[in-house]
Scaffold this motif. Sequence first.
Motif, PDB file in Angstrom:
ATOM      1  N   GLN A   4       0.841  -1.189   0.000  1.00  0.00           N
ATOM      2  CA  GLN A   4       0.000   0.000   0.000  1.00  0.00           C
ATOM      3  C   GLN A   4       0.880   1.244   0.000  1.00  0.00           C
ATOM      4  O   GLN A   4       1.901   1.299   0.684  1.00  0.00           O
ATOM      5  N   VAL A   5       0.477   2.233  -0.772  1.00  0.00           N
ATOM      6  CA  VAL A   5       1.152   3.528  -0.782  1.00  0.00           C
ATOM      7  C   VAL A   5       0.346   4.468   0.101  1.00  0.00           C
ATOM      8  O   VAL A   5      -0.857   4.641  -0.100  1.00  0.00           O
ATOM      9  N   LYS A  14      -3.118   4.257  -2.884  1.00  0.00           N
ATOM     10  CA  LYS A  14      -3.099   3.316  -4.008  1.00  0.00           C
ATOM     11  C   LYS A  14      -2.213   2.132  -3.652  1.00  0.00           C
ATOM     12  O   LYS A  14      -1.707   2.029  -2.517  1.00  0.00           O
ATOM     13  N   GLU A  15      -2.021   1.252  -4.613  1.00  0.00           N
ATOM     14  CA  GLU A  15      -1.209   0.054  -4.400  1.00  0.00           C
ATOM     15  C   GLU A  15      -0.050   0.061  -5.395  1.00  0.00           C
ATOM     16  O   GLU A  15      -0.208   0.489  -6.540  1.00  0.00           O
ATOM     17  N   VAL A 126       5.571   5.848   0.778  1.00  0.00           N
ATOM     18  CA  VAL A 126       4.791   7.091   0.862  1.00  0.00           C
ATOM     19  C   VAL A 126       4.744   7.719  -0.525  1.00  0.00           C
ATOM     20  O   VAL A 126       5.729   7.673  -1.270  1.00  0.00           O
ATOM     21  N   ASP A 127       3.592   8.291  -0.876  1.00  0.00           N
ATOM     22  CA  ASP A 127       3.491   8.870  -2.225  1.00  0.00           C
ATOM     23  C   ASP A 127       4.429  10.057  -2.400  1.00  0.00           C
ATOM     24  O   ASP A 127       5.135  10.169  -3.406  1.00  0.00           O
ATOM     25  N   LYS A 128       4.499  10.929  -1.406  1.00  0.00           N
ATOM     26  CA  LYS A 128       5.420  12.070  -1.461  1.00  0.00           C
ATOM     27  C   LYS A 128       5.423  12.784  -0.114  1.00  0.00           C
ATOM     28  O   LYS A 128       4.533  12.577   0.724  1.00  0.00           O
ATOM     29  N   ALA A 200      11.574   4.252  -4.288  1.00  0.00           N
ATOM     30  CA  ALA A 200      11.483   2.791  -4.297  1.00  0.00           C
ATOM     31  C   ALA A 200      11.644   2.248  -5.707  1.00  0.00           C
ATOM     32  O   ALA A 200      12.366   1.268  -5.933  1.00  0.00           O
ATOM     33  N   LEU A 201      11.006   2.884  -6.682  1.00  0.00           N
ATOM     34  CA  LEU A 201      11.110   2.433  -8.076  1.00  0.00           C
ATOM     35  C   LEU A 201      12.496   2.681  -8.627  1.00  0.00           C
ATOM     36  O   LEU A 201      13.016   1.886  -9.427  1.00  0.00           O
TER      37      LEU A 201
END
Length: 208
Positions: A4-5, A14-15, A126-128, A200-201
């Motif tokens: 999960q993000v 989101k995922e 975390v998204d940002k 992460a990416l």
Amino acid sequence: MKLQVLNQSGQNVKEITLIDSVWGIEPHQQAIYDTVVSQQAALRQGTKKVKTRAEVSGGGRKPWKQKGTGRARQGSIRAPQWRGGGVAFGPSPDVNYKKSVNKKVRALAFKSALSIKAQETNLIIVDKFDFSKPSTKEMVEILKNLKIDGQKTLIVTLNKEELLIKSSNNVAKVKTIPANHLNMFDLLNATKLVMTEEAALAVEGVYA
């Protein structure tokens, strides 16, 4: 592997799917050990120094003539056998403490450490991080929202984010680094690993 993000409020937004070859391998303890030893050894500095006979002041004149005195021949009163003379084979700061680890072992170590964090559910995506100004109070609130306040935390972002760094500088047990500065010691030293989705990416792309 699906995670999960979260946003700064700790809510699922989101995922994300991460590949198992980076985040889900069987940890290789020897690779981790060798890489940590290599990193720590590279930080060592030569701090011990003694003077050799060439560096001790004085002793330029031969103390007595070579022959005819009945005494052992001597070339300088600063030779190692003399009191106050130079030291033979003493410690020197010009020592190379570095230990080499090949790229495949280093990559395996990083993937092992990342997998440990993921398997122990100590990886948080975390998204940002969005700060309008440096704020320690806001940073503490974010950590509470993520339920990791008071724990050793390593925050990894894609690029160096000054507002995030300044906001976390005064928070105990929290360290923030960009993805290209990710290192084995900080990974293992932290209990929780918090990464932005971009970071992460990016890390996954390096070790995939």
